[in-house]
Design a protein around this motif. Structure first.
Motif, PDB file in Angstrom:
ATOM      1  N   LYS A  16       0.840  -1.209   0.000  1.00  0.00           N
ATOM      2  CA  LYS A  16       0.000   0.000   0.000  1.00  0.00           C
ATOM      3  C   LYS A  16       0.874   1.257   0.000  1.00  0.00           C
ATOM      4  CE  LYS A  16      -3.757   2.108   2.703  1.00  0.00           C
ATOM      5  NZ  LYS A  16      -4.901   1.980   1.805  1.00  0.00           N
ATOM      6  N   ILE A  17       1.928   1.251   0.795  1.00  0.00           N
ATOM      7  CA  ILE A  17       2.841   2.391   0.860  1.00  0.00           C
ATOM      8  C   ILE A  17       3.584   2.566  -0.467  1.00  0.00           C
ATOM      9  CG2 ILE A  17       4.953   3.247   1.958  1.00  0.00           C
ATOM     10  CD1 ILE A  17       3.845   1.967   4.574  1.00  0.00           C
ATOM     11  N   LEU A  18       4.053   1.467  -1.051  1.00  0.00           N
ATOM     12  CA  LEU A  18       4.771   1.537  -2.332  1.00  0.00           C
ATOM     13  C   LEU A  18       3.876   2.075  -3.443  1.00  0.00           C
ATOM     14  CD1 LEU A  18       6.756  -1.796  -2.087  1.00  0.00           C
ATOM     15  CD2 LEU A  18       7.758   0.502  -2.264  1.00  0.00           C
ATOM     16  N   ARG A  19       2.637   1.621  -3.451  1.00  0.00           N
ATOM     17  CA  ARG A  19       1.700   2.115  -4.482  1.00  0.00           C
ATOM     18  C   ARG A  19       1.424   3.601  -4.284  1.00  0.00           C
ATOM     19  NH1 ARG A  19      -2.511  -2.988  -4.679  1.00  0.00           N
ATOM     20  NH2 ARG A  19      -1.295  -4.218  -6.148  1.00  0.00           N
ATOM     21  N   ALA A  20       1.306   4.021  -3.026  1.00  0.00           N
ATOM     22  CA  ALA A  20       1.075   5.439  -2.749  1.00  0.00           C
ATOM     23  C   ALA A  20       2.280   6.264  -3.181  1.00  0.00           C
ATOM     24  CB  ALA A  20       0.792   5.650  -1.264  1.00  0.00           C
ATOM     25  N   ALA A  42       0.394   9.615  11.737  1.00  0.00           N
ATOM     26  CA  ALA A  42       1.007   9.055  10.539  1.00  0.00           C
ATOM     27  C   ALA A  42       1.942   7.914  10.911  1.00  0.00           C
ATOM     28  CB  ALA A  42       1.786  10.139   9.802  1.00  0.00           C
ATOM     29  N   VAL A  43       2.188   7.056   9.950  1.00  0.00           N
ATOM     30  CA  VAL A  43       3.175   6.011  10.145  1.00  0.00           C
ATOM     31  C   VAL A  43       4.549   6.656   9.969  1.00  0.00           C
ATOM     32  CG1 VAL A  43       3.097   5.268   7.726  1.00  0.00           C
ATOM     33  CG2 VAL A  43       3.838   3.669   9.457  1.00  0.00           C
ATOM     34  N   SER A  44       5.475   6.310  10.834  1.00  0.00           N
ATOM     35  CA  SER A  44       6.803   6.924  10.780  1.00  0.00           C
ATOM     36  C   SER A  44       7.555   6.462   9.536  1.00  0.00           C
ATOM     37  CB  SER A  44       7.602   6.557  12.026  1.00  0.00           C
ATOM     38  OG  SER A  44       8.000   5.200  11.973  1.00  0.00           O
ATOM     39  N   VAL A  45       8.571   7.201   9.184  1.00  0.00           N
ATOM     40  CA  VAL A  45       9.409   6.830   8.045  1.00  0.00           C
ATOM     41  C   VAL A  45      10.029   5.452   8.297  1.00  0.00           C
ATOM     42  CG1 VAL A  45      11.472   7.448   6.729  1.00  0.00           C
ATOM     43  CG2 VAL A  45       9.825   9.216   7.382  1.00  0.00           C
ATOM     44  N   ALA A  46      10.479   5.202   9.526  1.00  0.00           N
ATOM     45  CA  ALA A  46      11.076   3.905   9.867  1.00  0.00           C
ATOM     46  C   ALA A  46      10.054   2.773   9.741  1.00  0.00           C
ATOM     47  CB  ALA A  46      11.646   3.945  11.283  1.00  0.00           C
ATOM     48  N   ASP A  47       8.825   3.006  10.233  1.00  0.00           N
ATOM     49  CA  ASP A  47       7.785   1.978  10.111  1.00  0.00           C
ATOM     50  C   ASP A  47       7.424   1.736   8.654  1.00  0.00           C
ATOM     51  OD1 ASP A  47       7.660   1.476  12.810  1.00  0.00           O
ATOM     52  OD2 ASP A  47       5.827   2.636  13.152  1.00  0.00           O
ATOM     53  N   ALA A  48       7.347   2.802   7.862  1.00  0.00           N
ATOM     54  CA  ALA A  48       7.047   2.655   6.435  1.00  0.00           C
ATOM     55  C   ALA A  48       8.132   1.836   5.753  1.00  0.00           C
ATOM     56  CB  ALA A  48       6.910   4.029   5.775  1.00  0.00           C
ATOM     57  N   ALA A  49       9.390   2.114   6.075  1.00  0.00           N
ATOM     58  CA  ALA A  49      10.507   1.365   5.491  1.00  0.00           C
ATOM     59  C   ALA A  49      10.435  -0.109   5.884  1.00  0.00           C
ATOM     60  CB  ALA A  49      11.832   1.979   5.923  1.00  0.00           C
ATOM     61  N   TRP A  50      10.080  -0.372   7.159  1.00  0.00           N
ATOM     62  CA  TRP A  50       9.983  -1.749   7.632  1.00  0.00           C
ATOM     63  C   TRP A  50       8.851  -2.497   6.917  1.00  0.00           C
ATOM     64  CZ3 TRP A  50       6.344  -4.636  10.419  1.00  0.00           C
ATOM     65  CH2 TRP A  50       6.810  -5.854  10.912  1.00  0.00           C
ATOM     66  N   LEU A 106      -0.606  -8.666  14.945  1.00  0.00           N
ATOM     67  CA  LEU A 106      -0.471  -7.469  14.109  1.00  0.00           C
ATOM     68  C   LEU A 106       0.695  -6.638  14.607  1.00  0.00           C
ATOM     69  CD1 LEU A 106      -4.242  -6.425  14.027  1.00  0.00           C
ATOM     70  CD2 LEU A 106      -3.023  -7.892  12.402  1.00  0.00           C
ATOM     71  N   SER A 107       1.533  -6.196  13.684  1.00  0.00           N
ATOM     72  CA  SER A 107       2.664  -5.355  14.084  1.00  0.00           C
ATOM     73  C   SER A 107       2.177  -3.959  14.458  1.00  0.00           C
ATOM     74  CB  SER A 107       3.681  -5.257  12.943  1.00  0.00           C
ATOM     75  OG  SER A 107       3.137  -4.513  11.862  1.00  0.00           O
ATOM     76  N   ALA A 108       2.976  -3.287  15.280  1.00  0.00           N
ATOM     77  CA  ALA A 108       2.663  -1.904  15.649  1.00  0.00           C
ATOM     78  C   ALA A 108       2.655  -1.015  14.411  1.00  0.00           C
ATOM     79  CB  ALA A 108       3.675  -1.398  16.674  1.00  0.00           C
ATOM     80  N   ALA A 109       3.561  -1.277  13.461  1.00  0.00           N
ATOM     81  CA  ALA A 109       3.627  -0.470  12.235  1.00  0.00           C
ATOM     82  C   ALA A 109       2.342  -0.609  11.420  1.00  0.00           C
ATOM     83  CB  ALA A 109       4.837  -0.877  11.393  1.00  0.00           C
TER      84      ALA A 109
END
Length: 187
Positions: A16-20, A42-50, A106-109
């Motif tokens: 979902k993040i990659l498509r966005a 918002a989801v953090s940059v680190a969480d998005a990367a993970w 479910l992960s926190a991210a």
């Protein structure tokens, strides 16, 4: 019981993040991915990367799978979502299961990204490659020891019973559910 390794739905969150990201800044803001200083919701940059890493480079649970030989009665990797793959596992095993959605790992991210809808990603999102397996209740201690030895989280998400199919419950009540099938090549 019916068990899952790790956390599920993360790969779908990463997709979902990659498509966005491919759709541009407006779409990125829609999924809560901001710049270096994320907003509180918002989801953090680190969480998005993970989450993206979970989609792009899944980690097969080989050591756990090998350790479960002789303990698990059946096992499948989650490539098409927990609902679809657990249903396949149950059909091959000739039994049914009831899963409490509150037990889904479910992960926190993912929770940060999707909020109260994270469980849908866990049930329908593919490409996690976590293990979904069944084992007799008498093996619960052995499974906990294997989880500790392999360093891999394992969660009992449901109970097995006679019949066929997968029944979902939320807050103790049966929940009607029709899964959206994960599309490996969709946009």
């Amino acid at each position: 019981g019916l068990y899952l390794s790790g956390s599920v739905g993360d790969a779908a969150g990463g997709l979902k993040i990659l498509r966005a990201a491919a759709a541009g800044p407006v779409a990125q803001a829609a999924v809560g991915v901001t710049g270096a200083v994320p907003t509180a919701d918002a989801v953090s940059v680190a969480d998005a990367a993970w989450l993206k890493q979970r989609f792009e480079c899944p980690t097969p649970r080989v050591a756990l799978g090998q350790a479960l030989r002789g303990i698990a009665s059946a096992c499948i990797d989650v490539s098409d979502g927990v609902f679809i793959d657990a249903t396949r596992l149950l059909a091959a095993s000739g039994c049914a299961a009831t899963v409490e959605i509150e037990r889904l790992p479910l992960s926190a991210a993912l929770r940060q990204l999707l909020g109260n809808e994270a469980w849908r990603s866990a049930l329908c999102g593919g490409e996690d490659y976590e293990l979904c397996f069944t084992a007799p209740e008498a093996q619960a201690g052995a499974i906990a020891a294997i989880a500790e030895r392999t360093g891999q989280a394992v969660t009992r998400i449901g109970v097995l019973h006679q019949g066929s199919g997968l029944v979902l419950t939320a807050a103790g009540a049966v929940m009607p559910f029709s899964p959206a099938v994960f599309d490996h090549f969709g946009d």
